[in-house]
Design an enzyme around this catalytic site. Structure first.
Site, PDB file in Angstrom:
ATOM      1  N   GLU A 188      -5.438  -8.490   0.634  1.00 51.70           N
ATOM      2  CA  GLU A 188      -6.104  -8.149   1.901  1.00 51.70           C
ATOM      3  C   GLU A 188      -7.560  -7.847   1.619  1.00 51.70           C
ATOM      4  OE1 GLU A 188      -4.461  -5.013   4.377  1.00 51.70           O
ATOM      5  OE2 GLU A 188      -2.411  -5.672   3.936  1.00 51.70           O
ATOM      6  N   GLU A 201       0.813  -1.224   0.000  1.00 54.36           N
ATOM      7  CA  GLU A 201       0.000   0.000   0.000  1.00 54.36           C
ATOM      8  C   GLU A 201       0.846   1.273   0.000  1.00 54.36           C
ATOM      9  OE1 GLU A 201      -2.710  -0.336   3.293  1.00 54.36           O
ATOM     10  OE2 GLU A 201      -3.739  -2.044   2.437  1.00 54.36           O
TER      11      GLU A 201
END
Ligand code: IFM
Length: 463
Positions: free
Chosen positions: A353, A166
């Site tokens: 995720e 991320e």
């Protein structure tokens, strides 16, 4: 009732990250990271906590791997703590730190669980932050040197690597919103950091190709779906701008070799564009073996000329909210996958995720009943499956998270795990959703009862 059957060989896993679970955060065990420092400033972490003990996974990893085996996980996504390997960020290698990961990886091998190893999940050595951190281009080379050590040392166990988790969060939450370490609030710095992260990604991919040609490497991007708040031209444009600023900003350079034009033009006009050197974009634009997608929620967007520099505001979308305040809108993951498929010639996608926080607690009988999480997971998985049926190449799913853990600025107040952690005793209890997930893995699917049929977003059209 509908039987949802995933493709043969679909990879089922779960994910964690070093700082969130390991503990063993004393100076003898690892160097200081920017998150250790960030936690020390009162007010930064909701419950005033830190990562010194976390889930004590450093000492309990064998028990945790046994839990993974019980759940039937095929794969476990973990991250390595850079300051545990290189306490000063470069130079001296901390052998005990390296040995910890070797023991963990060996244990995973014994239990036949494939590791997916992330090199960077936010815990930058503080010593590098003191030299400018990710704002300093030299950090890129420090990262590549760190990656080289891991590629060499962990090669016998690891075949699948992720460069960054991320990058949006490191760049924008860490350097613009200031709600992540290092807690800086400077938009131009955030944009520059995003470029350096992408460059470090590219250089690391090149390094792996040169040193370990049989291994695979990808990056993990967090992406949301954005829809217009009202069905107006302004809101449609605002939704598209947000999609490009937060999603395409990271994916376009990798898959297309350049930043999205409209966003770059605005950044140039506002003096926010990243400094780039010749050859940077070519380094970033290298084939990767897979794309990791982290997805939790979707938002609607309204145009607002008074908000600098995005000229828009976002609003949670969905019929219910998780404990994070994130809207539950499962169709968002389908729409996102469909758009990625339209926009790019992409390699296989893994959902690296997806999951939800709810205020779980054990009942008197000791069971942890978390029907909302199970519902969330079933509804999102249904939509992942729908995208696969439509032809999107999704090869696996990692649930966030294996166990409750340190949720960054929220400390230990948010529980994302399918395993409940009692932080006072460190006892682990598999939640009901964990038992359900184990069944999904065993059957490579589940019976979908329709509870999660996507509610039509009244105001929303896919951007
Ligand atoms: O806990 C985080 C994780 O570290 C990165 N992705 C989002 C999760 C939930 O906020």
């Amino acid at each position: 009732m509908e039987q949802i059957q995933f493709p043969k060989d679909f990879l089922w896993g779960s994910a964690t990250a070093s700082f969130q679970i390991e503990g063993a955060g004393e100076p003898a065990q690892r160097g200081e990271s920017i998150w250790d420092r960030y936690c020390r400033t009162p007010g930064n972490i909701l419950d005033g906590s830190d990562g010194k003990t976390a889930c004590d996974h450093f000492h309990r990893f064998e028990e945790d791997v046994r839990l993974m085996e019980q759940l039937g996980l095929h794969s476990y996504r973990l991250s390595v703590s850079w300051p545990r390997i290189l306490p000063e960020g470069m130079g001296r290698v901390h052998q005990d730190g390296l040995n910890f990961y070797k023991r963990l990886l060996e244990c995973l091998r014994t239990h036949r669980i494939q590791p997916l190893v992330t090199l960077y999940h936010w815990d930058l050595p503080q010593r590098l932050q003191e030299r400018g951190g990710w704002q300093n281009r030299e950090t890129v080379d420090a990262f590549v040197a760190y990656a080289e050590i891991l590629f060499r040392e962990l090669r016998p166990w690891v075949n699948n690597w992720v460069t960054f988790n991320e990058p949006y969060c490191t760049a924008f939450l860490g350097h613009w919103v200031g709600r992540h370490a290092p807690g800086i609030r400077d938009y131009a710095a955030a944009v520059q950091v995003s470029h350096h992260l992408l460059l470090a990604h590219g250089k690391t991919v090149r390094l792996l190709r040169q040193t370990t040609p049989n291994a695979k490497i990808g990056i993990v991007l967090n992406m949301n779906s954005y829809y217009p708040h009202q069905n107006t031209e302004e809101d449609r444009r605002a939704a598209e701008w947000n999609y490009q600023a937060w999603n395409s900003w990271f994916a376009d350079p990798i898959f297309k070799g350049g930043y999205p034009q409209e966003v770059l033009a605005l950044y140039e006009a506002e003096g926010l564009a990243p400094r780039r050197e010749p050859g940077d974009m070519a380094l970033i634009h290298q084939p990767i073996d897979f794309l990791g997608l982290n997805h939790y929620f979707s938002e609607t967007v309204s145009a607002n000329p008074d908000v600098w520099p995005t000229r828009s505001e976002t609003h949670p979308l969905g019929d219910t909210r998780t404990a994070m305040g994130w809207g539950v809108y499962p169709q968002g993951i389908h729409d996102l996958l469909a758009r990625l498929d339209r926009d790019y010639q992409h390699p296989p996608i893994f959902i690296t995720e997806n999951g939800a926080a709810y205020p779980d607690h054990p009942a008197e009988d000791g069971l942890v009943r978390d029907p909302e999480r199970q519902d969330y997971l079933a509804r999102y998985l249904y939509q992942v499956h729908r995208a696969i049926r439509e032809g999107v190449d999704v090869r696996g799913y990692y649930l966030w998270s294996l166990m409750d853990n340190f949720e960054w600025a929220f400390g230990y107040t948010k529980r994302f795990g399918i395993v409940y952690v009692d932080y006072a005793t460190q006892a682990r209890t598999v939640k009901q959703s964990g038992h359900w997930y184990a069944n999904v893995i065993q059957n490579n699917g589940f019976v979908y009862d329709g509870a999660g049929q996507p509610a039509e977003a009244s105001k929303a059209n896919p951007s």
